[in-house]
Scaffold this motif. Structure first.
Motif, PDB file in Angstrom:
ATOM      1  N   SER A 216       0.881  -1.264   0.108  1.00  0.00           N
ATOM      2  CA  SER A 216       0.101  -0.034   0.016  1.00  0.00           C
ATOM      3  C   SER A 216       0.974   1.213  -0.164  1.00  0.00           C
ATOM      4  CB  SER A 216      -1.045  -0.012   1.103  1.00  0.00           C
ATOM      5  OG  SER A 216      -0.066  -0.145   2.319  1.00  0.00           O
ATOM      6  N   TRP A 217       2.118   0.989   0.628  1.00  0.00           N
ATOM      7  CA  TRP A 217       2.915   2.377   0.634  1.00  0.00           C
ATOM      8  C   TRP A 217       3.374   2.623  -0.804  1.00  0.00           C
ATOM      9  CZ3 TRP A 217       1.426   5.041   4.737  1.00  0.00           C
ATOM     10  CH2 TRP A 217       1.275   4.404   5.790  1.00  0.00           C
ATOM     11  N   SER A 218       3.924   1.568  -1.477  1.00  0.00           N
ATOM     12  CA  SER A 218       4.412   1.976  -2.786  1.00  0.00           C
ATOM     13  C   SER A 218       3.392   2.563  -3.731  1.00  0.00           C
ATOM     14  CB  SER A 218       5.072   0.534  -3.160  1.00  0.00           C
ATOM     15  OG  SER A 218       6.032   0.074  -2.404  1.00  0.00           O
ATOM     16  N   LEU A 219       2.152   2.033  -3.498  1.00  0.00           N
ATOM     17  CA  LEU A 219       1.234   2.526  -4.480  1.00  0.00           C
ATOM     18  C   LEU A 219       0.900   4.058  -3.880  1.00  0.00           C
ATOM     19  CD1 LEU A 219      -1.596   2.857  -6.201  1.00  0.00           C
ATOM     20  CD2 LEU A 219      -2.817   1.570  -4.023  1.00  0.00           C
ATOM     21  N   ARG A 220       0.951   4.468  -2.460  1.00  0.00           N
ATOM     22  CA  ARG A 220       0.784   5.849  -2.348  1.00  0.00           C
ATOM     23  C   ARG A 220       1.965   6.656  -2.939  1.00  0.00           C
ATOM     24  NH1 ARG A 220      -0.726   3.280   2.638  1.00  0.00           N
ATOM     25  NH2 ARG A 220      -3.042   3.284   3.032  1.00  0.00           N
TER      26      ARG A 220
ATOM     27  N   GLN B 253      14.624  -4.821   3.303  1.00  0.00           N
ATOM     28  CA  GLN B 253      13.692  -3.733   3.402  1.00  0.00           C
ATOM     29  C   GLN B 253      12.186  -4.264   2.688  1.00  0.00           C
ATOM     30  OE1 GLN B 253      13.393  -0.683   5.118  1.00  0.00           O
ATOM     31  NE2 GLN B 253      15.174  -1.524   6.028  1.00  0.00           N
ATOM     32  N   ALA B 254      12.147  -4.808   1.448  1.00  0.00           N
ATOM     33  CA  ALA B 254      11.178  -5.211   0.897  1.00  0.00           C
ATOM     34  C   ALA B 254      10.342  -5.967   1.515  1.00  0.00           C
ATOM     35  CB  ALA B 254      11.244  -5.654  -0.538  1.00  0.00           C
ATOM     36  N   ARG B 255      10.966  -7.019   2.047  1.00  0.00           N
ATOM     37  CA  ARG B 255      10.508  -8.421   2.864  1.00  0.00           C
ATOM     38  C   ARG B 255       9.859  -7.915   4.218  1.00  0.00           C
ATOM     39  NH1 ARG B 255      10.643 -13.133   0.844  1.00  0.00           N
ATOM     40  NH2 ARG B 255      10.424 -14.131   2.952  1.00  0.00           N
ATOM     41  N   ALA B 256      10.527  -6.904   4.783  1.00  0.00           N
ATOM     42  CA  ALA B 256      10.180  -6.501   5.981  1.00  0.00           C
ATOM     43  C   ALA B 256       9.025  -5.690   5.863  1.00  0.00           C
ATOM     44  CB  ALA B 256      11.176  -5.596   6.943  1.00  0.00           C
ATOM     45  N   GLU B 257       8.871  -4.881   5.000  1.00  0.00           N
ATOM     46  CA  GLU B 257       7.668  -3.837   4.828  1.00  0.00           C
ATOM     47  C   GLU B 257       6.548  -4.916   4.464  1.00  0.00           C
ATOM     48  OE1 GLU B 257       5.097  -1.585   1.900  1.00  0.00           O
ATOM     49  OE2 GLU B 257       7.175  -2.003   1.347  1.00  0.00           O
ATOM     50  N   LEU B 258       6.533  -5.803   3.540  1.00  0.00           N
ATOM     51  CA  LEU B 258       5.419  -6.548   2.993  1.00  0.00           C
ATOM     52  C   LEU B 258       4.841  -7.581   4.169  1.00  0.00           C
ATOM     53  CD1 LEU B 258       6.654  -7.413  -0.755  1.00  0.00           C
ATOM     54  CD2 LEU B 258       5.072  -5.436   0.080  1.00  0.00           C
ATOM     55  N   LEU B 259       6.016  -8.147   5.048  1.00  0.00           N
ATOM     56  CA  LEU B 259       5.670  -8.923   6.063  1.00  0.00           C
ATOM     57  C   LEU B 259       5.355  -8.149   7.312  1.00  0.00           C
ATOM     58  CD1 LEU B 259       7.955 -11.626   5.093  1.00  0.00           C
ATOM     59  CD2 LEU B 259       5.557 -11.915   4.601  1.00  0.00           C
TER      60      LEU B 259
ATOM     61  N   ALA C  68      -3.663  -4.897   9.701  1.00  0.00           N
ATOM     62  CA  ALA C  68      -3.301  -6.362  10.181  1.00  0.00           C
ATOM     63  C   ALA C  68      -4.292  -7.422   9.687  1.00  0.00           C
ATOM     64  CB  ALA C  68      -3.332  -6.444  11.819  1.00  0.00           C
ATOM     65  N   SER C  69      -5.540  -7.013   9.619  1.00  0.00           N
ATOM     66  CA  SER C  69      -6.704  -8.092   9.310  1.00  0.00           C
ATOM     67  C   SER C  69      -6.974  -7.984   7.811  1.00  0.00           C
ATOM     68  CB  SER C  69      -7.874  -7.441  10.271  1.00  0.00           C
ATOM     69  OG  SER C  69      -7.653  -7.583  11.426  1.00  0.00           O
ATOM     70  N   LEU C  70      -6.691  -6.923   7.095  1.00  0.00           N
ATOM     71  CA  LEU C  70      -7.274  -6.752   5.652  1.00  0.00           C
ATOM     72  C   LEU C  70      -5.847  -6.182   4.913  1.00  0.00           C
ATOM     73  CD1 LEU C  70     -10.022  -6.586   7.372  1.00  0.00           C
ATOM     74  CD2 LEU C  70     -10.819  -5.312   5.395  1.00  0.00           C
ATOM     75  N   PRO C  71      -4.858  -7.230   4.974  1.00  0.00           N
ATOM     76  CA  PRO C  71      -3.647  -6.715   4.160  1.00  0.00           C
ATOM     77  C   PRO C  71      -3.930  -6.561   2.602  1.00  0.00           C
ATOM     78  CG  PRO C  71      -3.545  -8.875   4.707  1.00  0.00           C
ATOM     79  CD  PRO C  71      -4.407  -8.411   5.263  1.00  0.00           C
ATOM     80  N   LEU C  72      -3.095  -5.557   2.116  1.00  0.00           N
ATOM     81  CA  LEU C  72      -3.558  -5.201   0.703  1.00  0.00           C
ATOM     82  C   LEU C  72      -3.080  -6.452  -0.038  1.00  0.00           C
ATOM     83  CD1 LEU C  72      -4.115  -2.891  -1.295  1.00  0.00           C
ATOM     84  CD2 LEU C  72      -1.738  -2.616  -1.577  1.00  0.00           C
TER      85      LEU C  72
ATOM     86  N   PHE D  34     -10.997  -2.695   0.415  1.00  0.00           N
ATOM     87  CA  PHE D  34     -12.572  -2.883   0.390  1.00  0.00           C
ATOM     88  C   PHE D  34     -13.087  -3.562  -0.703  1.00  0.00           C
ATOM     89  CE2 PHE D  34     -13.389   1.566   3.094  1.00  0.00           C
ATOM     90  CZ  PHE D  34     -12.608   0.720   4.161  1.00  0.00           C
ATOM     91  N   LEU D  35     -12.547  -3.626  -1.711  1.00  0.00           N
ATOM     92  CA  LEU D  35     -12.987  -4.489  -2.878  1.00  0.00           C
ATOM     93  C   LEU D  35     -12.555  -5.764  -2.540  1.00  0.00           C
ATOM     94  CD1 LEU D  35     -13.917  -4.923  -5.833  1.00  0.00           C
ATOM     95  CD2 LEU D  35     -11.609  -4.078  -6.466  1.00  0.00           C
ATOM     96  N   THR D  36     -11.139  -6.144  -2.157  1.00  0.00           N
ATOM     97  CA  THR D  36     -10.698  -7.394  -1.895  1.00  0.00           C
ATOM     98  C   THR D  36     -11.520  -8.158  -0.999  1.00  0.00           C
ATOM     99  OG1 THR D  36      -8.547  -6.676  -2.536  1.00  0.00           O
ATOM    100  CG2 THR D  36      -8.839  -8.507  -1.316  1.00  0.00           C
TER     101      THR D  36
END
Length: 218
Positions: A15-19, A42-48, A112-116, A173-175
């Motif tokens: 979501s941060w990359s999209l922003r 860094q990429a893995r830390a963010e995504l996980l 946490a509950s609705l990850p992108l 919200f779509l997902t």
């Protein structure tokens, strides 16, 4: 104009990359996108969600490097005032900064509950009390802005930093098949139809499954 480069982690999951991408598009600058390698720490830390000090996305302009989406937003707004990334009205600018900051630092249960995951669809997804409270507050924020500034964007007839900050929420919200009130559902659809957002989502569909652990955990 200086050629810019935006370093991101993933189109499908970040979501941060999209922003960061939407902010660069709002600024109207020429830029290229570079995806970090799948094994980049860094990429893995963010995504996980395993790090509180993420440096992706990162905007590179010559010798300047800016990470953190709010820092990117403030830098671009300052460097390219003609892009009008913030509302012209003082009250609206204050509200835009406030709700953007709230999105930046809050809504932990939703994250946490609705990850992108732009490719996924979870019809009938069960929402617990934490994310339900976050969703209610987001609808309150959206509805308030739409009522005051008349839509179709949060602050009137043009997109702003706040719309870029909340765009990933529309995808969530779509997902996860989140029911919204009519005005908020219309705004969600408006965000999803934003040409820059639609372009990102289309490219997310083509992104290779590079981090298998994500599918397991999410």
């Amino acid at each position: 104009m200086v050629q810019s480069r935006l370093l991101i982690s993933s189109r499908n999951y970040s979501s941060w990359s999209l922003r960061g991408f939407l902010l660069c598009r709002l600024a109207g600058i020429p830029f290229t996108v570079q995806v970090a390698a799948a094994d980049d720490p860094q990429a893995r830390a963010e995504l996980l969600s395993r790090s509180s000090t993420i440096r992706l996305p990162c905007l590179l302009q010559g010798e300047i490097a800016i990470w953190d989406t709010l820092a990117i937003a403030e830098h671009l707004n300052e460097a390219y005032p003609g892009a009008q990334m913030m509302p012209a009205q003082r009250l609206a600018r204050a509200r835009c900064r406030s709700i953007s900051g709230e999105m930046h630092s809050g809504f932990a249960a939703l994250r946490a509950s609705l990850p992108l995951n732009m490719r996924a669809r979870r019809p009938g997804f069960t929402l617990w009390s934490g994310p339900r409270a976050d969703i209610a507050l987001i609808q309150e924020i959206w509805q308030d802005c739409l009522d005051i500034w008349g839509g179709p964007w949060l602050f009137g007839d043009r997109p702003s930093v706040a719309d870029a900050m909340y765009a990933p929420v529309a995808s969530r919200f779509l997902t996860y098949d989140v029911a919204l009130n009519p005005d908020c559902a219309t705004y969600r659809d408006h965000l999803l139809a934003w040409p820059d957002m639609a372009e990102w989502m289309q490219e997310a569909e083509q992104e290779p499954e590079a981090i298998e652990e994500l599918e397991v955990e999410f």
